[in-house]
Each structure stands twice: as C-alpha cells, then as structure tokens.
Design an enzyme around this catalytic site. Structure first.
Site, mmCIF file in Angstrom:
data_model
loop_
_atom_site.group_PDB
_atom_site.id
_atom_site.type_symbol
_atom_site.label_atom_id
_atom_site.label_comp_id
_atom_site.label_asym_id
_atom_site.label_seq_id
_atom_site.Cartn_x
_atom_site.Cartn_y
_atom_site.Cartn_z
ATOM 1 N N ARG A 18 0.810 -1.214 0.000
ATOM 2 C CA ARG A 18 0.000 0.000 0.000
ATOM 3 C C ARG A 18 0.845 1.267 0.000
ATOM 4 N NH1 ARG A 18 -5.522 -0.024 1.574
ATOM 5 N NH2 ARG A 18 -6.387 -1.736 0.372
ATOM 6 N N GLU A 151 25.638 -20.123 5.379
ATOM 7 C CA GLU A 151 24.258 -20.497 5.688
ATOM 8 C C GLU A 151 23.857 -21.499 4.617
ATOM 9 O OE1 GLU A 151 21.311 -17.385 6.367
ATOM 10 O OE2 GLU A 151 19.714 -18.745 5.687
ATOM 11 N N HIS A 191 15.861 -21.228 5.014
ATOM 12 C CA HIS A 191 15.012 -21.109 3.826
ATOM 13 C C HIS A 191 13.988 -22.238 3.794
ATOM 14 C CE1 HIS A 191 13.608 -19.545 0.080
ATOM 15 N NE2 HIS A 191 14.436 -18.541 0.237
ATOM 16 N N GLY A 213 11.671 -17.012 8.159
ATOM 17 C CA GLY A 213 10.838 -15.841 7.938
ATOM 18 C C GLY A 213 9.389 -16.198 7.685
ATOM 19 N N HIS A 214 9.153 -16.726 6.490
ATOM 20 C CA HIS A 214 7.776 -16.910 6.003
ATOM 21 C C HIS A 214 6.847 -17.634 6.990
ATOM 22 C CE1 HIS A 214 4.757 -17.239 2.836
ATOM 23 N NE2 HIS A 214 4.525 -18.437 3.318
HETATM 24 N N1 PXP Z 1 17.881 -17.294 4.700
HETATM 25 C C1 PXP Z 1 18.057 -16.547 3.579
HETATM 26 C C2 PXP Z 1 19.446 -16.319 3.099
HETATM 27 C C3 PXP Z 1 16.954 -16.008 2.893
HETATM 28 O O1 PXP Z 1 17.157 -15.293 1.775
HETATM 29 C C4 PXP Z 1 15.658 -16.209 3.413
HETATM 30 C C5 PXP Z 1 14.484 -15.591 2.729
HETATM 31 O O2 PXP Z 1 14.556 -14.220 2.808
HETATM 32 C C6 PXP Z 1 15.531 -16.962 4.599
HETATM 33 C C7 PXP Z 1 16.657 -17.516 5.201
HETATM 34 C C8 PXP Z 1 14.201 -17.223 5.208
HETATM 35 O O3 PXP Z 1 13.453 -18.026 4.361
HETATM 36 P P1 PXP Z 1 11.924 -18.298 4.671
HETATM 37 O O4 PXP Z 1 11.222 -16.981 4.540
HETATM 38 O O5 PXP Z 1 11.525 -19.286 3.640
HETATM 39 O O6 PXP Z 1 11.856 -18.832 6.068
#
Ligand code: PXP
Length: 248
Positions: A18, A151, A191, A213-214
């Site tokens: 937004r 990582e 990830h 994150g997600h």
């Molecule tokens: N690690 C890295 C390097 C990433 O680019 C991301 C996504 O931004 C994550 C971890 C987290 O991934 P997810 O959002 O799938 O948990």
C-alpha cells in the site's frame, strides 16, 4: 543452543503493498525480540521492494542482540551496509524476477570479488556469512574467500516430495555441515523452514543459527508475532534437547 534468526521482510512486503507506513517491520522486530528471537534478519534488496534503508537504520538503533543483513554484493548496498554496521551480513544472490532467494550464491565463480567484499566487511568488524547450497566446492570456496560462516540453503529439502527425496536432501545437508565444520566455518541454515520440518533440521544438523521468515510471519497473523516466535523457540529447544539426549 541453536540461535533463532527471525526474518521480518514479509511485514515490509505488506506495508509496501500500500506504500504506506504500516505494518512496521521495526515494530515487528521488537515483538520478535520479546518472543525470544536471538537474531533479527532483514534483506535489503537492490530494488528495495520490501525493506527500506529507513528500516535498517532504525533497526540498527534498536536491535541489541544481533542484526543480520541479507544482501547482494552491489556497490550501493555494500556502502549502505558498511555505514549501518550490522553484526553480520549474509551475502545472497539476487534476481529481479524472483519471488524469494532461489538458489545459493555461486562462490566458486566469483572468488576474486568476494575476497575483496569479505575483507571490506571484516575490516569494519562485520562478520560475513555466505548463503550457499550444501555443495562441497561452494563450501571450500567460502572458506577460501575468508567468510566466517556459511548459511546452508534448506529450501530444496523443505520443498522435497516423498520420504526418499527428503532423506537424500537431508543427508546432503548433513554432509555439507560436516565439510564446513571440518574447515572451521561456522554453519547456519535457512530457507523454507516451517513448524513441521524445523525439528528434524535441529536434530540432524550441527548448526549455530537457524533463519526463518515466512512460516513465523504467517503464523503470527493468527497467534501474534511474539507468540509465533516463542512457539518456534520452544520447538527448537525441545528438538535440541532430544538431540543432546540421543548423543549421550
Ligand atoms: N535465509 C536466507 C538467506 C533467505 O534469503 C531467506 C528468505 O529471505 C531466509 C533464510 C528465510 O526463508 P523463509 O522466509 O523461507 O523462512
């Protein structure tokens, strides 16, 4: 104990949808901290599609634990990162059209430039982690360019179908951790991790940090961010204890 890094990019994605000022990823980082996050992670993309320089500036002022800045190696972003001075940068590949970071960084094909980038950060006291696939050559090259840690990309494992494929990809990660550790690298993982697959990752991988994150931000819509982070922390703690017990 494995440290939990919480990526709050998705909060910024919602704000940018937004072009307004809510929800604020900086506030989200504060709540993640209250929920027990050990590390706050944001990805400052070149196209600034979610996290803005303003966010990273403010996060630097309010994150007292560890700020982990994901970034590509463009000059502009490197300059910004050197000014902001996060405790750690995680170098990732970036493509304009991708929905999220797709593959790991190719360290083998850009050793020369990465040596310089890693040195620039290290000279300022900033640790460098490289986001790579669990591939022997990429791990060895990460050591050669001077990174402190890697990582390992868990995305393929997280998206695998069926037990056989899952097991194969998990074993690749286990082997990747072994190789990285044998070279003296710190090892993180992330990830695609969720409340379902993180337990196995914690039990099988000898890692220092786990970056999510997600899944956490998705759950936070229903239970709140502090609670969602806390649930993940508990899950990691439980599986870490199971791992410890099974080793003795
Ligand atoms: N690690 C890295 C390097 C990433 O680019 C991301 C996504 O931004 C994550 C971890 C987290 O991934 P997810 O959002 O799938 O948990």
């Amino acid at each position: 104990m494995i440290k939990l890094g919480v990526n709050v990019d998705h909060v910024a994605t919602l704000r940018q949808a937004r072009m307004t000022n809510e929800p604020d990823p900086v506030l989200a980082a504060g709540l993640a901290d209250l929920g027990g996050a050990d590390i706050v992670t944001v990805h400052l993309r070149e196209d600034v599609r979610h996290i803005q320089v303003r966010d990273v500036d403010l996060l630097r002022k309010m994150v007292f634990s560890k700020l982990n800045l994901e970034m590509a190696t463009s000059q502009e972003i490197i300059c910004t990162a050197l000014k902001i001075k996060p405790e750690q940068v995680t170098l990732v590949p970036e493509k304009r059209q991708e929905i999220t970071t797709e593959g790991g960084l190719s360290v083998t094909t850009q050793r020369g430039s990465l040596v310089e980038v890693v040195k620039k950060f290290n000279d300022e006291g900033i640790q460098v982690s490289l986001f790579i696939d669990p591939d022997k050559d990429q791990i060895a090259a990460s050591k050669e360019v001077g990174a402190q840690s890697v990582e390992l990309h868990t995305g393929k494992y997280a998206n695998a179908w069926g037990e056989k494929q899952c097991n194969e990809l998990l074993e690749e990660l286990v082997e990747g951790v072994r190789v990285a550790r044998s070279l003296g690298l710190g090892v993180n993982a992330g990830h695609g991790l969720t409340y379902k697959n993180t337990g196995t990752v914690v039990e099988r991988l000898d890692i220092e940090e786990i970056h999510i994150g997600h899944s956490i931000i998705s759950r936070s819509l229903f239970v709140g961010l502090k609670e969602a982070v806390w649930e993940m922390k508990e899950l990691i703690h439980k599986h870490y204890l199971i791992k410890q017990l099974s080793e003795h």
